[in-house]
Enzyme design. Structure first.
Site, PDB file in Angstrom:
ATOM      1  N   SER A 166      35.874  41.816  37.555  1.00  0.00           N
ATOM      2  CA  SER A 166      35.964  40.889  38.685  1.00  0.00           C
ATOM      3  C   SER A 166      34.624  40.719  39.393  1.00  0.00           C
ATOM      4  O   SER A 166      34.419  39.740  40.113  1.00  0.00           O
ATOM      5  CB  SER A 166      37.012  41.365  39.694  1.00  0.00           C
ATOM      6  OG  SER A 166      38.294  41.425  39.114  1.00  0.00           O
ATOM      7  N   CYS A 178      45.422  39.812  41.646  1.00  0.00           N
ATOM      8  CA  CYS A 178      44.082  39.326  41.954  1.00  0.00           C
ATOM      9  C   CYS A 178      43.861  37.910  41.410  1.00  0.00           C
ATOM     10  O   CYS A 178      44.488  36.971  41.886  1.00  0.00           O
ATOM     11  CB  CYS A 178      43.044  40.318  41.435  1.00  0.00           C
ATOM     12  SG  CYS A 178      41.389  40.054  42.120  1.00  0.00           S
ATOM     13  N   HIS A 184      44.826  45.224  44.182  1.00  0.00           N
ATOM     14  CA  HIS A 184      44.763  45.968  42.921  1.00  0.00           C
ATOM     15  C   HIS A 184      45.680  47.195  42.953  1.00  0.00           C
ATOM     16  O   HIS A 184      45.251  48.278  43.385  1.00  0.00           O
ATOM     17  CB  HIS A 184      43.331  46.410  42.643  1.00  0.00           C
ATOM     18  CG  HIS A 184      42.420  45.310  42.234  1.00  0.00           C
ATOM     19  ND1 HIS A 184      42.154  45.003  40.917  1.00  0.00           N
ATOM     20  CD2 HIS A 184      41.715  44.417  42.971  1.00  0.00           C
ATOM     21  CE1 HIS A 184      41.312  43.984  40.858  1.00  0.00           C
ATOM     22  NE2 HIS A 184      41.040  43.603  42.095  1.00  0.00           N
ATOM     23  N   GLU A 207      46.516  48.977  40.530  1.00  0.00           N
ATOM     24  CA  GLU A 207      46.120  49.992  39.539  1.00  0.00           C
ATOM     25  C   GLU A 207      45.206  51.054  40.150  1.00  0.00           C
ATOM     26  O   GLU A 207      44.935  52.080  39.516  1.00  0.00           O
ATOM     27  CB  GLU A 207      45.449  49.335  38.329  1.00  0.00           C
ATOM     28  CG  GLU A 207      44.001  48.978  38.485  1.00  0.00           C
ATOM     29  CD  GLU A 207      43.767  47.772  39.364  1.00  0.00           C
ATOM     30  OE1 GLU A 207      42.621  47.543  39.776  1.00  0.00           O
ATOM     31  OE2 GLU A 207      44.746  47.032  39.654  1.00  0.00           O
TER      32      GLU A 207
END
Length: 378
Positions: free
Chosen positions: A45, A254, A344, A346
């Site tokens: 990103s 995202c 995010h 994760e």
């Protein structure tokens, strides 16, 4: 050796060369994370961005072979105040400076990052260049070079970071579900989080067609994070609409949130300086719950807290917003199996407040999956 950070508005910050020497052009942004610089640097990103660390000391834990979120460092340049002279961590296999040199990433250290961040907070993220070497051009020439570089608005970048070939990340233990994950900049920890929940993940190039998705007969479809302007992502948006037509359960994060937003007819726009860090609050409107999240985005979906809107696939609604600025942080379809968030879950690097979103995705697939690996049918 002298190094410069040159901003498109003419402001120049002088420091010392850190990492490789040469030139790096991109968008200057700042991230507020106190830890996790390796995950930040390798996050797709951040492709074509010059990252400024607000934390003053960077590199203390060195560099290791396990925490990369992609095949290499993604940033266009790196700006820090006080780099570590030597790393100290049992997992380190080298220093951050050595990693920057090895991968050709131009950086600058010794910069007053407090003044720099205040400048970006007032003026917004902007084009910039990091320059180092023995024979630098005149300041005015460097500013002009920065101004001639492409802006982030209109930047089509996801194709530069997507996988070239499909690959599979196996489920841990018995596979419960099969997911087709569109890689528009996926982070390595995302398939690991899915695998921990018994999900076999097929990571696919951004150019994947709906026929290739159907050939996998997946239980779910995942839209990853990624770089650039979502207004350029016409291919992934069209694919997402085709997935929605087939009512395959969908989860996006995202850049994936922005792709889903566009697929539902929402506009996207560029934020003044974006959200980047691991300490950003998000409100879930259905529960009132506040999660502290990891984020990295410079664009957002248009909308307001709790807003309901019509889409070609039934009613949708804004599910999450950021209390700092009202930015949309999540949306869903009311009567179809699709949802996404702007942050995010994760957690690489970052807090774990939002990890339960992967469990929600598994629940969504258990109720509407097209093919269940564990059950042998739909």
């Amino acid at each position: 050796m002298t190094a410069l950070l040159v901003l498109e508005d003419g402001r120049i910050f002088r420091g010392e060369a850190y990492g490789a020497t040469g030139t790096g052009l991109g968008e200057a942004v700042f991230t507020t994370g106190m830890t996790g610089y390796q995950e930040t640097l390798t996050d797709p990103s951040y492709h074509r961005q010059i990252v400024v660390q607000t934390a003053p000391q960077i590199g203390n834990t060195g560099w290791n072979d396990e925490d990369d979120e992609s095949a290499g460092i993604q940033v266009a340049g790196y700006v820090v105040r006080d780099p570590s002279r030597s790393p100290s961590n049992w997992r380190a296999t080298g220093s951050l400076g050595d990693a920057l040199v090895a991968q050709g990433i131009v950086g600058v250290s010794g910069v007053d990052t407090r003044a720099l961040v205040r400048h970006l907070r007032e003026r917004g993220a902007m084009r910039a260049g990091v320059f180092s070497g023995d024979d630098l051009a005149a300041d005015a020439d460097l500013v002009e070079r920065v101004r001639q570089s492409p802006p982030m608005e209109g930047a089509d970048l996801y194709g530069a970071v997507t996988t070239r070939e499909p690959y599979v990340v196996a489920a841990q233990g018995t596979a419960r579900f099969r997911v087709a994950a569109l890689d528009v900049g996926i982070k390595a920890n995302t398939p690991r989080m899915l695998a921990a929940r018994g999900i076999e993940t097929h990571v696919l190039p951004a150019s994947t067609t709906i026929e290739e998705i159907e050939a996998l007969n997946p239980d779910g479809f995942f839209l990853s994070n990624g770089p650039g302007d979502p207004a350029t992502a016409d291919g992934p948006v069209e694919l997402t609409q085709q997935v929605l037509e087939r009512r395959i359960p969908l989860f996006g994060i995202c850049f994936g949130n922005q792709i889903l937003g566009r697929a539902l007819g929402r506009d996207t726009f560029k934020l003044r300086y974006g959200h980047r860090g691991i300490n950003i609050p998000v409100i879930e409107h259905a529960t009132g719950r506040v999660a502290i999240t990891s984020q990295n985005h410079g664009f957002a979906v248009a909308g307001e807290a709790g807003e309901r809107f019509d889409t070609p696939f039934g009613p949708g609604r804004i599910t999450h917003t950021c209390p700092n600025d009202g930015c949309v942080e999540g949306l869903e379809l009311v009567d179809a199996p699709a949802f996404s968030v702007q942050y995010h879950p994760e957690a690489a690097a970052g807090p774990h407040d939002a990890a339960d979103l992967f469990d929600r995705f598994a629940e969504l697939m258990s109720g509407g999956g097209r093919h269940r690996l564990a059950g042998g049918g739909s």
